[in-house]
Enzyme design. Structure first.
Site, PDB file in Angstrom:
ATOM      1  N   THR A   6       0.830  -1.191   0.000  1.00  0.00           N
ATOM      2  CA  THR A   6       0.000   0.000   0.000  1.00  0.00           C
ATOM      3  C   THR A   6       0.867   1.244   0.000  1.00  0.00           C
ATOM      4  O   THR A   6       1.471   1.598   0.985  1.00  0.00           O
ATOM      5  CB  THR A   6      -0.914   0.017   1.231  1.00  0.00           C
ATOM      6  OG1 THR A   6      -0.100  -0.201   2.367  1.00  0.00           O
ATOM      7  CG2 THR A   6      -1.958  -1.053   1.136  1.00  0.00           C
ATOM      8  N   THR A  45       7.864  -3.933  -2.136  1.00  0.00           N
ATOM      9  CA  THR A  45       9.264  -3.730  -2.526  1.00  0.00           C
ATOM     10  C   THR A  45      10.074  -5.010  -2.664  1.00  0.00           C
ATOM     11  O   THR A  45      11.079  -5.013  -3.369  1.00  0.00           O
ATOM     12  CB  THR A  45       9.976  -2.813  -1.513  1.00  0.00           C
ATOM     13  OG1 THR A  45       9.826  -3.357  -0.212  1.00  0.00           O
ATOM     14  CG2 THR A  45       9.413  -1.416  -1.568  1.00  0.00           C
ATOM     15  N   ASP A  46       9.670  -6.094  -1.995  1.00  0.00           N
ATOM     16  CA  ASP A  46      10.501  -7.300  -2.005  1.00  0.00           C
ATOM     17  C   ASP A  46      10.880  -7.730  -3.423  1.00  0.00           C
ATOM     18  O   ASP A  46      12.038  -8.032  -3.700  1.00  0.00           O
ATOM     19  CB  ASP A  46       9.770  -8.465  -1.324  1.00  0.00           C
ATOM     20  CG  ASP A  46       9.976  -8.458   0.170  1.00  0.00           C
ATOM     21  OD1 ASP A  46      10.358  -7.395   0.696  1.00  0.00           O
ATOM     22  OD2 ASP A  46       9.761  -9.508   0.802  1.00  0.00           O
ATOM     23  N   LYS A  92      17.149  -4.307  -4.875  1.00  0.00           N
ATOM     24  CA  LYS A  92      16.947  -3.959  -3.467  1.00  0.00           C
ATOM     25  C   LYS A  92      18.174  -4.436  -2.709  1.00  0.00           C
ATOM     26  O   LYS A  92      18.481  -5.627  -2.707  1.00  0.00           O
ATOM     27  CB  LYS A  92      15.689  -4.652  -2.944  1.00  0.00           C
ATOM     28  CG  LYS A  92      15.274  -4.204  -1.551  1.00  0.00           C
ATOM     29  CD  LYS A  92      13.966  -4.871  -1.104  1.00  0.00           C
ATOM     30  CE  LYS A  92      13.515  -4.283   0.220  1.00  0.00           C
ATOM     31  NZ  LYS A  92      12.260  -4.901   0.702  1.00  0.00           N
TER      32      LYS A  92
END
Ligand SMILES: [Zn+2]
Lengths: 614, 423
Positions: free
Chosen positions: B86, B162-163, B240
């Site tokens: 979200t 984001t993972d 990431k």
């Protein structure tokens, strides 16, 4: 004042820092002014499920306020930069809270849930303070009646505001995340003295854990005061215990006076406040008033004549309260009850009255600054005047050093709180709780009892020792240093007097105490102050001080010699006055032996010597 | 007794009233949690209390006041597609539950700056945890993006957990052919229910960048711990590199495309694709039987397991310049014999593989393992899935794997792009 008749109601909220690591990481909680790392954040208001956004928070964001957080690398980790989820709650802090809750005989919850309390002023990097209710329904005791403690919480302390420059608030995050115990009483205290005693009691309970931080600002007390017909006023952040009683008394006085003003305004038929501001700059062209150098705007307060100068607290008038509101924008206000003054002439006052159409029963207020600033400031004045017609505004007030208080902001509404989903709730284990409750630190009353029954002092003196927080030193004075209690009392009274006198946090009380007790033997009571002051000023030990300032106890023989010489020199008087000569002789002997011997010894020896004369 | 009911809990002498909160998990039914009037949640052991319902509760609902949104002339239409994670959310202050906010009204209320730079439309097409994303989801997202462009949007912003954000950005970079406008992927490292979240600023920056003439799939995330600007990373070049910091996303082996100061200016840092090639379409032919394997000293069986399961392609994340332990050598050779295609990347993340320097590397290369130059392992995996969806001949596959499709592979290594951990 008859507090019962006033219907006084006082509630306390006490916050004390725990001397542990931070609540959700293992960083130290020592304050550190060095900073070599900073980051900038803008906090954004969040939205409730109903689509509501807190207007104050929205306003702050719209203004473009930025927060610059400073820290020292190695002192703060990612957690309190809100760059890493919180670690497990500090179990030491939880244990201390369980101890305190148990000592207050509170009902400890079985599962502790941490919550997020939304705080958008920047003082918390994440935009919320984490807080958990650990226990309910505790009790505190005082001679004036017991008080219920509905909630005992464990929470995080906030960052320290260093300065605000323009739209940037600069914070040091060293204090952020320091565990705080929060104890809130119900608002049922009915006497200022009770508020003081309960605060003292709670302070002692917390201190009994031995895990509170010490020093300025480590304990903060919020005092809620209301009387019948009044409103709830919160005096926030009283740091000294001694001020609580005074604060409550002064707030009572204030509320009584404000209600009186309201009554009188009503009698005069003042219901609405005229909101027309007027530019009266032309009156002050070439004025002798040094404060004015720009536009001057004013308003008429119909029916307010005399009230602006009416004291509501000692030295503080309704005009002062209006100025406090206006201070958001200007440095102060001028009002009709204090003019002419500040270089403003009676002629100028007359012209202002004319311009504002101020009649006999009316008052006026002037402010100076840019026109838009003046208008904003006068709007605040109008607001405060309006509140005066309603009685007492709900306010959060800042305590002043003299026990009075000053407007800070309107009383905040209920804070928004929601579960902290990053932290798993803590289950309080029965076994752990049982063990902890079997080994609780002694409560203040128990300690008092132990002190007076073990050492033969009065309960009042035992209480004094506890208030001073020197139980350990007292026990040492009795068991290690064989010090007469009168001497210990004098020692402590002198120290209390000195620390007030020297206003210095640098006076290391424990050092002075123990060093002095170690060397107290030959010293007469009269020399205590001199020796201790010298020790505190020069940071020297007692023995060293005594030898350096040359105080030593004269031997009984020496004293006797001096007393005899005094008697001899005054043999004529002795002849004439007989027993009545004792007093003048005693005075002369004291003067000669000043600092070398205590009065009691002199008196005893003088009596002996006089007996011999007969 | 239901969640939301006002209940009275009697514990010994004490009685407490509060709203019944949801149980945390199935195993948790030993405790009951209520929200007291003062806002605090407290938990009690069920066996130690007696409970009575005082008043039935109303079911929780997340409603929104209706707001009319004016279409502003002169501002571009930008679509925001939600896929989970979200980036904008509402909080149920009662339960702490977080609902994604996707209606334009909600977005504009939460992030008012958006209204100054674009006419926003929002649509949530998926709601999954980032780590659970699957190949079928990527096809779905790709199709939605095409739909938005066909409806006349100037740019598309995709919000994503984001993972695996960098997997999605790489996959979309290959699947979306003939892009005429930017596709900007955006996420948040710190949850959007906290006032300090990076979500809103990232969203504003991504919407701002979606108005440019860039014709690539890009990722927009914080550049540092400060809320002052975001970086635009090429979709195939980003990874990431931190579990929690807001500046976790880093361009690897190449500079980012641009710096975006929220709704304000955009500063380009390096060249980007601004010329369109042909028409826009979704090329989603994908081979799903592709594995990404990280090797380690003494590793055994991990390649054979996939070969035996009938995998068509394997990306190896070898050590250093592109090596695997000799213990895996036979398994790889057997795989090649069974027509499994192997590509080599490095677990160093930064830098280029080179299988000529050491004997082990040379042996693998001779056996047919394709050295994938300076391609990121995750990007290489996406590319292999996509390439195997189109080719079955080894030499065609090799050629396709080594051809630059979306800026994912370059023959030269820039001298200035590695500055992690400098002191
Ligand atoms: Zn830390």
């Amino acid at each position: 004042m008859d507090y019962d008749k006033l219907g006084l109601k006082v509630g306390l909220e006490i916050h004390a820092q725990l001397d542990t690591k931070k609540l959700f990481c293992s960083c130290a909680t020592e304050l550190l002014d060095d900073q070599d790392f900073s980051f900038m954040r803008r906090l954004r208001p969040t939205m409730s499920e109903l689509g509501e956004i807190d207007p104050a928070a929205k306003d702050e964001f719209k203004k473009g306020m930025e927060n610059l957080y400073k820290t020292s690398i190695g002192h703060s980790c990612l957690v309190y930069a809100d760059e890493e989820p919180p670690h497990d709650p500090n179990s030491e802090a939880v244990t201390i809270l369980l101890q305190i809750a148990s000592m207050l005989k509170a009902d400890i919850v079985d599962k502790i849930h941490f919550m997020r309390k939304v705080v958008i002023d920047g003082s918390n990097v994440g935009g919320f303070q984490r807080t958990a209710l650990v226990a309910l329904n505790g009790k505190a005791f005082s001679e004036y009646g017991n008080v219920l403690i509905p909630v005992i919480c464990l929470e995080e302390d906030a960052a320290r505001l260093i300065e605000t420059s323009g739209k940037t608030k600069i914070w040091n995050i060293d204090r952020l995340g320091t565990p705080l115990v929060e104890i809130a009483t119900d608002p049922s205290m009915h006497h200022p003295r009770q508020a003081r005693d309960i605060a003292l009691y709670l302070g002692q309970v917390m201190k009994a854990t031995g895990r509170l931080k010490r020093g300025i600002g480590t304990i903060r007390q919020d005092v809620n005061v209301s009387i019948i017909g009044g409103a709830r006023v919160e005096i926030k952040g009283v740091q000294e215990l001694n001020l609580i009683e005074e604060c409550v008394i002064n707030e009572c006085v204030r509320q009584v006076n404000l209600l009186e003003i309201q009554k009188e305004l009503k009698r005069r038929g003042v219901a609405t406040i005229n909101e027309n501001t007027h530019d009266v700059s032309s009156v002050f062209e070439g004025t002798a008033c040094k404060i004015i150098n720009g536009p001057v705007l004013g308003i008429r307060l119909t029916g307010f004549s005399g009230f602006l100068g009416t004291e509501v607290q000692k030295g503080r008038r309704l005009g002062t309260e209006m100025a406090d509101y206006a201070k958001k924008y200007v440095r102060g206000i001028f009002h009709s009850d204090e003019l002419p003054s500040y270089g403003i002439t009676p002629e100028e006052v007359g012209l202002v009255k004319e311009a504002l159409a101020v009649g006999d029963g009316d008052a006026f207020v002037l402010v100076t600054g840019s026109k838009s600033i003046c208008r904003l400031a006068l709007k605040e004045v109008i607001h405060r005047a309006h509140l005066a017609t309603e009685g007492i505004p709900n306010e959060t007030r800042r305590p002043l050093p003299d026990g009075n208080s000053q407007y800070m902001r309107p009383l905040p509404g209920r804070s928004r709180m929601y579960p902290e989903t990053d932290i798993y709730p803590v289950v309080v284990s029965d076994a752990e709780l049982k063990l902890l409750q079997e080994n609780l630190p002694q409560l203040p009353e128990e300690k008092i009892k132990r002190l007076y029954s073990n050492y033969g002092i009065t309960p009042e003196n035992a209480r004094k020792i506890l208030e001073w927080g020197v139980e350990d030193a007292f026990v040492a004075s009795q068991e290690r240093y064989n010090m007469a209690f009168g001497k210990f009392l004098r020692l402590m009274e002198t120290l209390v007097m000195l620390s007030r006198d020297m206003k210095s946090a640098a006076v290391d009380r424990d050092f002075l105490l123990y060093s002095f007790m170690e060397a107290h033997e030959p010293l007469p009571l009269e020399s205590y102050e001199e020796v201790l002051r010298h020790m505190a000023e020069h940071s020297t030990g007692a023995r060293e001080t005594i030898s350096s300032i040359g105080i030593s106890r004269a031997s009984d023989d020496d004293i006797r010699k001096i007393i005899r010489s005094v008697i001899k020199e005054n043999s004529a008087m002795l002849e004439g006055r007989g027993k009545q000569a004792f007093k003048p002789l005693m005075g002369m002997a004291m003067a000669k032996l000043k600092g070398k011997c205590d009065g009691k010894t002199i008196s005893a020896l003088l009596k002996e010597e006089l007996e011999k004369e007969h | 007794m239901q969640v939301g009911d006002l209940i009275r809990v009697k514990k010994g002498q004490n009685t407490y009233e509060g709203i019944l909160m949801p149980f945390e998990n199935e195993l948790d039914d030993k405790f009951i949690t209520i929200k007291l009037e003062n806002g605090y949640n407290v938990g009690f052991k069920l066996e130690a209390v007696s409970v009575k319902v005082v008043r039935k509760g109303k079911p929780f609902s997340a409603t929104m006041p209706k707001v009319d949104i004016l279409h502003k002339k002169g501002l571009p239409d930008i679509a925001i597609i939600g896929t989970g994670g979200t980036v904008a959310s509402k909080i149920d202050y009662m339960t702490g539950a977080v609902y994604p906010a996707f209606s334009p009204a909600e977005l504009l209320q939460l992030v008012p700056e958006l209204g100054d730079i674009a006419n926003i439309s929002g649509k949530e097409i998926l709601s999954i945890a980032s780590e659970d994303i699957r190949i079928s989801d990527w096809k779905n997202i790709g199709a939605s993006i095409i739909d938005q462009f066909n409806e006349g949007c100037k740019g598309v912003v995709v919000t994503h957990g984001t993972d695996t954000l960098h997997f999605t950005s790489a996959m979309l970079s290959f699947m979306l052919r003939g892009l005429q406008n930017p596709v900007v992927m955006v996420g948040a490292q710190r949850s959007s229910d906290r006032p300090s979240s990076d979500a809103a600023f990232n969203l504003v920056s991504s919407v701002n960048f979606s108005r440019t003439d860039c014709k690539e799939v890009a990722v927009c995330m914080h550049s540092s711990l400060n809320d002052d600007h975001c970086l635009i990373h090429r979709g195939t070049r980003v990874r990431k590199l931190h579990t929690s910091r807001r500046d976790a996303f880093v361009s690897v082996n190449c500079p980012p495309i641009a710096k975006v100061m929220g709704a304000k200016n955009i500063e380009f840092i390096s060249s980007y694709k601004n010329n369109a090639e042909g028409d826009l379409y979704l090329d989603d032919a994908i081979e799903e039987k592709v594995a990404l394997i990280k090797t380690y000293p003494g590793a055994r069986d991990i390649v054979a397991a996939y070969v035996d399961k009938g995998y068509k392609g394997i990306i190896l994340e070898g050590t250093g310049l592109g090596h695997v332990p000799m213990t895996l050598y036979d398994e790889i050779c057997r795989g090649i014999e069974e027509e499994v295609v192997f590509g080599m990347t490095s677990q160093c993340i930064n830098g280029r593989v080179n299988m000529n320097v050491y004997r082990g590397g040379r042996m693998l290369k001779e056996a047919g393992v394709i050295p994938l130059e300076d391609m990121l392992p995750e990007t290489a995996w996406c590319k292999m899935c996509w390439v195997l969806g189109h080719h079955s001949d080894y030499s065609e596959i090799k050629e396709a794997m080594l051809a630059d499709v979306a800026g994912e592979i370059r023959p030269t290594s820039r001298i200035d792009t590695y500055d992690i951990g400098r002191w």
